[in-house]
Write a protein that holds these residues in place. Structure first.
Motif, PDB file in Angstrom:
ATOM      1  N   GLN A   7      32.876 -20.620  27.549  1.00 26.15           N
ATOM      2  CA  GLN A   7      33.908 -21.365  26.822  1.00 26.15           C
ATOM      3  C   GLN A   7      34.443 -22.507  27.687  1.00 26.15           C
ATOM      4  N   PHE A   8      34.709 -22.217  28.958  1.00 27.94           N
ATOM      5  CA  PHE A   8      35.211 -23.250  29.867  1.00 27.94           C
ATOM      6  C   PHE A   8      34.179 -24.376  30.011  1.00 27.94           C
ATOM      7  N   MET A   9      32.933 -24.011  30.258  1.00 24.16           N
ATOM      8  CA  MET A   9      31.891 -25.022  30.461  1.00 24.16           C
ATOM      9  C   MET A   9      31.673 -25.853  29.200  1.00 24.16           C
ATOM     10  N   ASN A  10      31.692 -25.219  28.023  1.00 27.18           N
ATOM     11  CA  ASN A  10      31.523 -25.962  26.773  1.00 27.18           C
ATOM     12  C   ASN A  10      32.689 -26.914  26.528  1.00 27.18           C
ATOM     13  N   ALA A  11      33.910 -26.454  26.834  1.00 30.97           N
ATOM     14  CA  ALA A  11      35.079 -27.317  26.655  1.00 30.97           C
ATOM     15  C   ALA A  11      34.989 -28.543  27.560  1.00 30.97           C
ATOM     16  N   MET A  12      34.636 -28.315  28.821  1.00 33.39           N
ATOM     17  CA  MET A  12      34.531 -29.440  29.751  1.00 33.39           C
ATOM     18  C   MET A  12      33.437 -30.415  29.330  1.00 33.39           C
ATOM     19  N   LYS A  13      32.327 -29.885  28.833  1.00 35.66           N
ATOM     20  CA  LYS A  13      31.241 -30.754  28.361  1.00 35.66           C
ATOM     21  C   LYS A  13      31.719 -31.577  27.164  1.00 35.66           C
ATOM     22  N   SER A  14      32.449 -30.945  26.254  1.00 40.35           N
ATOM     23  CA  SER A  14      32.958 -31.649  25.070  1.00 40.35           C
ATOM     24  C   SER A  14      33.969 -32.727  25.444  1.00 40.35           C
ATOM     25  N   PHE A  15      34.820 -32.439  26.432  1.00 42.59           N
ATOM     26  CA  PHE A  15      35.754 -33.463  26.905  1.00 42.59           C
ATOM     27  C   PHE A  15      34.979 -34.623  27.532  1.00 42.59           C
ATOM     28  N   ALA A  16      33.989 -34.300  28.352  1.00 43.78           N
ATOM     29  CA  ALA A  16      33.228 -35.326  29.076  1.00 43.78           C
ATOM     30  C   ALA A  16      32.449 -36.236  28.144  1.00 43.78           C
ATOM     31  N   ASP A  17      31.849 -35.670  27.088  1.00 42.61           N
ATOM     32  CA  ASP A  17      31.038 -36.509  26.199  1.00 42.61           C
ATOM     33  C   ASP A  17      31.849 -37.119  25.054  1.00 42.61           C
ATOM     34  N   GLY A  18      33.146 -36.809  25.003  1.00 42.82           N
ATOM     35  CA  GLY A  18      34.017 -37.410  24.000  1.00 42.82           C
ATOM     36  C   GLY A  18      34.038 -36.706  22.661  1.00 42.82           C
ATOM     37  N   SER A  19      33.251 -35.646  22.482  1.00 46.29           N
ATOM     38  CA  SER A  19      33.253 -34.949  21.197  1.00 46.29           C
ATOM     39  C   SER A  19      34.527 -34.123  20.995  1.00 46.29           C
ATOM     40  N   PRO A  27      38.327 -34.916  21.607  1.00 46.07           N
ATOM     41  CA  PRO A  27      39.222 -35.991  22.027  1.00 46.07           C
ATOM     42  C   PRO A  27      40.345 -35.509  22.958  1.00 46.07           C
ATOM     43  N   SER A  28      40.673 -36.355  23.917  1.00 47.60           N
ATOM     44  CA  SER A  28      41.746 -36.065  24.858  1.00 47.60           C
ATOM     45  C   SER A  28      42.081 -37.326  25.629  1.00 47.60           C
ATOM     46  N   THR A  29      43.343 -37.477  25.955  1.00 45.95           N
ATOM     47  CA  THR A  29      43.733 -38.642  26.739  1.00 45.95           C
ATOM     48  C   THR A  29      43.509 -38.419  28.229  1.00 45.95           C
ATOM     49  N   VAL A  30      43.650 -37.185  28.687  1.00 43.60           N
ATOM     50  CA  VAL A  30      43.564 -36.884  30.115  1.00 43.60           C
ATOM     51  C   VAL A  30      42.266 -36.180  30.490  1.00 43.60           C
ATOM     52  N   MET A  31      41.854 -35.208  29.704  1.00 40.45           N
ATOM     53  CA  MET A  31      40.731 -34.350  30.091  1.00 40.45           C
ATOM     54  C   MET A  31      39.377 -35.053  30.094  1.00 40.45           C
ATOM     55  N   GLY A  32      39.183 -36.040  29.252  1.00 40.08           N
ATOM     56  CA  GLY A  32      37.894 -36.733  29.210  1.00 40.08           C
ATOM     57  C   GLY A  32      37.501 -37.322  30.555  1.00 40.08           C
ATOM     58  N   PRO A  33      38.337 -38.193  31.122  1.00 42.61           N
ATOM     59  CA  PRO A  33      37.994 -38.761  32.429  1.00 42.61           C
ATOM     60  C   PRO A  33      37.906 -37.702  33.538  1.00 42.61           C
ATOM     61  N   LEU A  34      38.759 -36.678  33.468  1.00 39.90           N
ATOM     62  CA  LEU A  34      38.689 -35.618  34.481  1.00 39.90           C
ATOM     63  C   LEU A  34      37.363 -34.869  34.387  1.00 39.90           C
ATOM     64  N   ALA A  35      36.981 -34.500  33.181  1.00 40.08           N
ATOM     65  CA  ALA A  35      35.738 -33.741  32.996  1.00 40.08           C
ATOM     66  C   ALA A  35      34.520 -34.567  33.420  1.00 40.08           C
ATOM     67  N   GLN A  36      34.566 -35.854  33.182  1.00 38.18           N
ATOM     68  CA  GLN A  36      33.459 -36.723  33.573  1.00 38.18           C
ATOM     69  C   GLN A  36      33.290 -36.805  35.085  1.00 38.18           C
ATOM     70  N   ALA A  37      34.350 -36.533  35.818  1.00 42.20           N
ATOM     71  CA  ALA A  37      34.314 -36.653  37.277  1.00 42.20           C
ATOM     72  C   ALA A  37      33.631 -35.474  37.961  1.00 42.20           C
ATOM     73  N   PHE A  38      33.414 -34.379  37.239  1.00 42.94           N
ATOM     74  CA  PHE A  38      32.819 -33.183  37.843  1.00 42.94           C
ATOM     75  C   PHE A  38      31.348 -33.046  37.476  1.00 42.94           C
ATOM     76  N   SER A  39      30.564 -32.538  38.411  1.00 46.31           N
ATOM     77  CA  SER A  39      29.152 -32.239  38.136  1.00 46.31           C
ATOM     78  C   SER A  39      29.069 -30.934  37.360  1.00 46.31           C
ATOM     79  N   ALA A  40      27.909 -30.658  36.809  1.00 41.16           N
ATOM     80  CA  ALA A  40      27.696 -29.396  36.084  1.00 41.16           C
ATOM     81  C   ALA A  40      27.908 -28.203  37.013  1.00 41.16           C
ATOM     82  N   ASP A  41      27.463 -28.298  38.264  1.00 44.96           N
ATOM     83  CA  ASP A  41      27.665 -27.211  39.228  1.00 44.96           C
ATOM     84  C   ASP A  41      29.141 -27.005  39.540  1.00 44.96           C
ATOM     85  N   GLU A  42      29.890 -28.079  39.648  1.00 47.43           N
ATOM     86  CA  GLU A  42      31.326 -27.963  39.920  1.00 47.43           C
ATOM     87  C   GLU A  42      32.053 -27.324  38.743  1.00 47.43           C
ATOM     88  N   ILE A  43      31.681 -27.690  37.542  1.00 49.94           N
ATOM     89  CA  ILE A  43      32.285 -27.093  36.343  1.00 49.94           C
ATOM     90  C   ILE A  43      31.946 -25.605  36.278  1.00 49.94           C
TER      91      ILE A  43
END
Length: 114
Positions: A68-80, A82-98
């Motif tokens: 659930q955590f990994m899917n949420a972070m992926k969704s924030f990162a790819d924009g599917s 929506p979020s004002t804060v989490m999108g850029p944060l999620a994009q900053a982490f690698s898959a291994d870090e997530i």
């Protein structure tokens, strides 16, 4: 040099076994690793230490299943998602870090405000 087929196969199987063992050990220790704890601290300002919250302003992360955590972070990162804060944060982490953060938060019980 003279290599036997048995020796070559034995070495290859041994390396394969060691890689699988190392991967399993890494998965088992991922939640407890200092690296995972360090990465997860980037979430503490909003989501609480160890993912526990004292209010309902943000999603508690403690006890959240890793998938659930990994899917949420992926969704924030790819924009599917929506979020004002989490999108850029999620994009900053690698898959291994997530994955490391997901394992870290999953190890804690839910509903244990600090």
């Amino acid at each position: 040099m003279n290599y036997s087929l048995t020796g070559i196969l034995g070495a290859a199987l041994g390396l394969a076994f060691l890689s699988q063992t190392a991967a399993a050990e890494t998965a088992n220790n991922l939640a407890q690793s200092p690296r995972s704890a360090m990465l997860a601290q980037t979430c503490a300002g909003c989501h609480g230490t160890q993912g526990h919250l004292q209010n309902n302003a943000f999603m508690p992360l403690a006890g959240m299943p890793t998938t659930q955590f990994m899917n949420a972070m992926k969704s924030f990162a790819d924009g599917s998602r929506p979020s004002t804060v989490m999108g850029p944060l999620a994009q900053a982490f690698s898959a291994d870090e997530i994955k490391a953060m997901a394992a870290y938060f999953a190890q804690f019980p839910k509903n244990e405000a600090q």
